[in-house]
Design a protein around this motif. Sequence first.
Motif, short mmCIF file in Angstrom:
data_model
loop_
_atom_site.label_atom_id
_atom_site.label_comp_id
_atom_site.label_asym_id
_atom_site.label_seq_id
_atom_site.Cartn_x
_atom_site.Cartn_y
_atom_site.Cartn_z
N UNK A 50 0.64 -1.12 0.02
CA UNK A 50 -0.23 0.00 -0.06
C UNK A 50 0.84 1.31 -0.10
N UNK A 51 0.63 2.08 -0.74
CA UNK A 51 1.36 3.42 -1.02
C UNK A 51 0.18 4.64 -0.89
N UNK A 52 0.67 5.58 0.11
CA UNK A 52 -0.13 6.58 0.18
C UNK A 52 0.49 7.87 -0.17
N UNK A 53 -0.10 8.74 -1.06
CA UNK A 53 0.41 9.98 -1.38
C UNK A 53 -0.82 11.03 -1.62
N UNK A 54 -0.44 12.38 -2.05
CA UNK A 54 -1.34 13.11 -2.32
C UNK A 54 -0.90 14.25 -3.47
N UNK A 55 -1.71 14.96 -4.05
CA UNK A 55 -1.29 15.88 -4.94
C UNK A 55 -0.21 16.99 -4.63
N UNK A 56 -0.58 17.29 -3.21
CA UNK A 56 0.25 18.48 -2.55
C UNK A 56 1.73 17.93 -2.39
N UNK A 57 1.91 16.78 -2.19
CA UNK A 57 3.24 16.19 -2.04
C UNK A 57 4.03 16.50 -3.34
N UNK A 58 4.78 17.36 -3.08
CA UNK A 58 5.87 17.88 -4.26
C UNK A 58 4.95 18.74 -5.25
N UNK A 59 3.93 19.00 -5.01
CA UNK A 59 3.18 19.45 -6.11
C UNK A 59 2.76 18.80 -7.28
N UNK A 60 2.60 17.58 -7.08
CA UNK A 60 2.57 16.55 -8.23
C UNK A 60 3.69 15.62 -8.38
N UNK A 61 4.82 15.91 -7.90
CA UNK A 61 5.96 15.03 -7.94
C UNK A 61 5.77 13.74 -7.28
N UNK A 62 5.39 13.61 -5.98
CA UNK A 62 5.11 12.52 -5.27
C UNK A 62 4.24 11.60 -6.28
N UNK A 63 3.28 11.84 -6.72
CA UNK A 63 2.53 11.13 -7.53
C UNK A 63 3.15 10.63 -8.65
N UNK A 64 3.79 11.30 -9.66
CA UNK A 64 4.54 11.01 -10.50
C UNK A 64 5.54 10.03 -10.16
N UNK A 65 6.31 10.10 -9.31
CA UNK A 65 7.49 9.15 -8.84
C UNK A 65 6.82 7.88 -8.68
N UNK A 66 5.46 7.81 -7.81
CA UNK A 66 4.84 6.41 -7.77
C UNK A 66 4.53 5.87 -8.97
N UNK A 67 4.01 6.73 -9.86
CA UNK A 67 3.47 6.48 -11.07
C UNK A 67 4.75 5.47 -11.87
N UNK A 68 5.83 6.20 -12.02
CA UNK A 68 7.09 5.84 -12.58
C UNK A 68 7.41 4.34 -11.92
N UNK A 69 7.50 4.42 -10.72
CA UNK A 69 8.08 3.34 -10.07
C UNK A 69 6.97 1.96 -10.16
N UNK A 70 5.86 2.17 -10.13
CA UNK A 70 5.03 0.92 -10.45
C UNK A 70 4.50 0.63 -11.67
N UNK A 71 5.05 1.53 -12.68
CA UNK A 71 4.76 1.01 -14.19
C UNK A 71 5.35 -0.25 -14.36
#
Length: 327
Positions: A50-71
């Motif tokens: 389970x991975x918990x993130x939010x748009x605010x975390x890095x103003x979108x960067x956290x989500x992008x990193x998760x997206x890249x990591x789970x691709x």
Amino acid sequence: MEYRKLGESGLELSTITYGAFAIGGTLWGGNEKQDSINAIHASLDNGVTSLDTAPFYGLGRSEELIGEAIKGKSRDKIQLLNKFGLVWDGSNKGKGEFFFNAEDNGATYPIYKFNSKANIIKEVEESLSRLGTDYIDLLQVHWPDATTPIEETMLAMDDLIKQGKIRAAGVCNYDAAQLTEAAKTIKLASNQVSYSMLNRVIEKDVVPYVLENNMGIIAYSPMERGLLTGKYFKEAKLKENDHRNGYFGQFGVEKVKALLDAIEPIAVAKNASLSQLVLRWTSLQPGITVVLAGARNAAQAIDNAKAMDINLTDAELQFITAQVSKI
């Protein structure tokens, strides 16, 4: 690793869940991209699903990193926990309830809490794109917004469940009265709230409410952003632009050090780190379903995941709680 059901949602989450605030960089003195991706991979490799993130975390960067990591990984083996409602971009500027000014890469962004239906729909579409997925397992209100009726927010999440864009709805930072109001419209899976050895406020009202109403609690800041690791009493130093320089000041650091000194022998006897002992204790408290643990590199991620390998006797658990109660 242990896996626990989140309320009545049907979701089953890893008890240690990866918290992705720090890898966004904002308020945390930046981040290293590859270290962050390695941390996510190490978490997944060690049972953290389970991975918990939010748009605010890095103003979108956290989500992008998760997206890249789970691709390329099996999406049905991973639970994505996301949020909405902290607005920083120009199209929403001034809407909602002003929260604070955030510094990011030398720029200042006024942050607003904004939970309107239109904003939720907008944010979810943006999050799905950054994460590279077509659904979010748990969507959470990031913070209550006094300018938007709770009913409007809950109805929007109910619509998203019906559309298949989210599997379950949750909230963050809600008190018992707000949970009661939300329950008039939707069955919530969880409430994500701050909880640690140094902050047990939720035990008074929130924990009794969720236990009575079969909800889950997702505990954030269980290590108080690193203070309870003990390393900041030794050699570790914070970068100048790290928000924790001010955050740590709210605690009586001498009392915190005394607490850690008292419980460290238990960690040593179990060949565990203080961080692991703190996470394990937190996971065993009444009402706590999931414990968020951030990691900025693979070593930290593995250490967090292995916290669930610790077995605490009733006597050890009672001793730790007695020490915590002295704070």
